[in-house]
Design an enzyme around this catalytic site. Structure first.
Site, PDB file in Angstrom:
ATOM      1  N   TYR A  67       1.135  -1.430  -0.087  1.00  0.00           N
ATOM      2  CA  TYR A  67      -0.034   0.032  -0.285  1.00  0.00           C
ATOM      3  C   TYR A  67       0.751   1.369  -0.191  1.00  0.00           C
ATOM      4  CZ  TYR A  67      -3.623  -3.006   1.216  1.00  0.00           C
ATOM      5  OH  TYR A  67      -4.395  -4.011   1.924  1.00  0.00           O
ATOM      6  N   LYS A  87       4.544 -15.161   2.718  1.00  0.00           N
ATOM      7  CA  LYS A  87       4.268 -16.421   2.130  1.00  0.00           C
ATOM      8  C   LYS A  87       6.112 -16.136   1.730  1.00  0.00           C
ATOM      9  CE  LYS A  87       1.836 -18.015  -1.071  1.00  0.00           C
ATOM     10  NZ  LYS A  87       1.301 -18.681  -1.102  1.00  0.00           N
ATOM     11  N   ASP A  94      -1.926 -18.294   3.037  1.00  0.00           N
ATOM     12  CA  ASP A  94      -3.251 -19.423   2.225  1.00  0.00           C
ATOM     13  C   ASP A  94      -3.185 -20.533   3.646  1.00  0.00           C
ATOM     14  OD1 ASP A  94      -0.386 -20.102   2.357  1.00  0.00           O
ATOM     15  OD2 ASP A  94      -1.147 -21.294   0.077  1.00  0.00           O
ATOM     16  N   ASP A 114      -4.824  -6.982   6.800  1.00  0.00           N
ATOM     17  CA  ASP A 114      -5.776  -6.517   6.058  1.00  0.00           C
ATOM     18  C   ASP A 114      -6.702  -7.838   6.002  1.00  0.00           C
ATOM     19  OD1 ASP A 114      -7.433  -4.534   5.383  1.00  0.00           O
ATOM     20  OD2 ASP A 114      -6.219  -4.007   3.846  1.00  0.00           O
ATOM     21  N   ASP A 126     -10.143  -8.524   8.686  1.00  0.00           N
ATOM     22  CA  ASP A 126     -11.736  -8.990   8.567  1.00  0.00           C
ATOM     23  C   ASP A 126     -11.764 -10.227   7.959  1.00  0.00           C
ATOM     24  OD1 ASP A 126     -10.674  -5.948   8.378  1.00  0.00           O
ATOM     25  OD2 ASP A 126     -12.580  -6.339   6.342  1.00  0.00           O
TER      26      ASP A 126
END
Ligand SMILES: NC(=O)c1ccc[n+]([C@@H]2O[C@H](COP(=O)([O-])OP(=O)(O)OC[C@H]3O[C@@H](n4cnc5c(N)ncnc54)[C@H](O)[C@@H]3O)[C@@H](O)[C@H]2O)c1
Length: 368
Positions: A141, A189, A221, A245, A249
């Site tokens: 971001y 990852k 994952d 993020d 959620d």
């Protein structure tokens, strides 16, 4: 203790739940002999309307002088078609950057009598109590500005992290695990991304400094799958911005409502911005029905992380738990045999509990 707190109500239900935070802090101040001084400033849509910008300089300056900042929520349909520099959310990103709030902490706990409100099976959610520590000012971001080439048909986003940026958030993860159950899950990852390989190296190096913490590495994952199949295996999760993020959620479904989730965003000096995870909820704004619990639990995080008032933080959390256990709930929580209350009544119940606890006159009838 004397502290100066800046309130940023923002938009929609942000303006309503910030009152609940203030009421709770007044009660804590009176009962535990503290002095909290409040100063209110605009951010988001309200600031666009009043000052022509989502983040006025006066707001930034006030936040920089404060001991802590409490934020309601920003956004709403009124500003949805504004150009991107005049979107309310810009105010939020801007204040995080201005205060260098690199560590985002989101505790997620399944409350006993709300287990059925989760879309997951009750037996899966029961006992879940985890903390997600998300890096907030680096990664995808905040990479070099995104690019469109080839007439807009080829795009480039950049994921960049320095060793120092990783070290400071990983330290926060270890420290949080030390203060909880001593288990840290580092999510990355590393089988694909170079940034994740460095992330994993840093976690391995840091391990020696925190011998009392058990560490495991999980690929993002797999973490996404485990969060909803076996959430109780987690204590503290530390991860980079984008993964955090998405995972936070996803984990929010464990509690059954966005209205229950608080968050803390901290910088190196312990100055923090505390806000509910939910948005401005335009569909219910102005009706007095918003659930104030996420905002109230955010004030508990402020007392814990910025002011080191662990006892007072715990009093607020116990008050919320007791009021929910007694069956009181706002409209976002479906509780069988409970009593539906609005924002003000829910706040009063929590405030009354806090006051009666301290006075040691806690007989059920005095506050319920
Ligand atoms: N941190 C923030 O300020 C933040 C976060 C998310 C969204 N937003 C903004 O908020 C606006 C609305 O976004 P959205 O609808 O996607 O998300 P939202 O979180 O505002 O609402 C989603 C749903 O949850 C309900 N809800 C949320 N909080 C609640 C509470 N405390 N009590 C009862 N019900 C609650 C709402 O009524 C709505 O049905 C948008 O402008 C968005 O950009 C702001």
């Amino acid at each position: 203790m004397k502290k100066h707190i800046v309130l940023l109500p923002g938009d929609g239900i942000g303006k309503e739940v910030i009152h609940s935070a203030k009421d709770v802090l007044h009660a804590i101040a009176e009962e535990y002999n503290h002095s909290f001084n409040f100063e209110t400033h605009e951010i988001g849509g309200a600031a666009i309307d009043q000052y022509g910008t989502p983040l006025p300089e006066t707001t930034v300056d006030a936040c920089k002088q404060a001991d802590a900042v409490l934020l309601g929520a920003v956004g709403g349909p009124k500003w949805d078609n504004n150009p991107s520099h005049l979107r309310p959310e810009r105010g939020l990103l801007g204040i995080r950057k201005a205060l260098d709030l690199y560590a985002n902490l989101r505790p997620i706990k399944g409350f006993k009598n709300l287990l059925h409100a989760s879309p997951l099976k009750e037996e899966v959610v029961a006992g879940s109590d985890l903390l997600i520590v998300r890096e907030l000012t680096g990664g995808l971001y905040f990479g070099t500005p995104s690019e469109r080439r080839d007439n807009g048909n080829f795009v480039v986003d950049t994921l960049a992290y320095s060793r120092q940026e990783i070290e400071r958030i990983v330290d926060k993860g270890f420290q949080a695990a030390q203060g909880r159950h001593g288990r840290l899950t580092s999510v990355d990852k590393a089988n694909v991304l170079e940034s994740s390989k460095l992330w994993r190296e840093v976690v391995e190096e840091k391990k020696a400094q925190y011998p009392d913490v058990f560490v495991e590495h999980v690929l993002v994952d797999a973490a996404a799958m485990k969060l909803i199949t076996n959430p109780t295996q987690f204590d503290v999760i530390v991860t980079e911005n984008l993964f955090g993020d998405i995972l936070s959620d996803e984990a929010s479904v464990l509690t059954g409502s966005l209205g229950m989730l608080p968050s803390a965003s901290l910088n190196e000096n312990g100055v923090g911005l505390y806000e509910p995870v939910h948005g401005s909820a335009p569909d219910i704004a102005g009706k007095g029905v918003a659930n104030p619990v996420a905002m109230i639990l955010s004030t508990a995080l402020m007392l814990r992380y910025s002011f080191q008032l662990e006892n007072e933080a715990k009093v607020i959390e116990d008050a919320v738990q007791s009021v929910l256990d007694a069956g009181f709930h706002t409209g976002d929580l479906q509780v069988a045999d409970g009593r539906l209350v609005g924002t003000a009544e829910m706040t009063n119940l929590i405030v009354n509990y806090i006051r009666s606890q301290n006075a040691s006159k806690c007989i059920a009838s005095c506050y319920f």
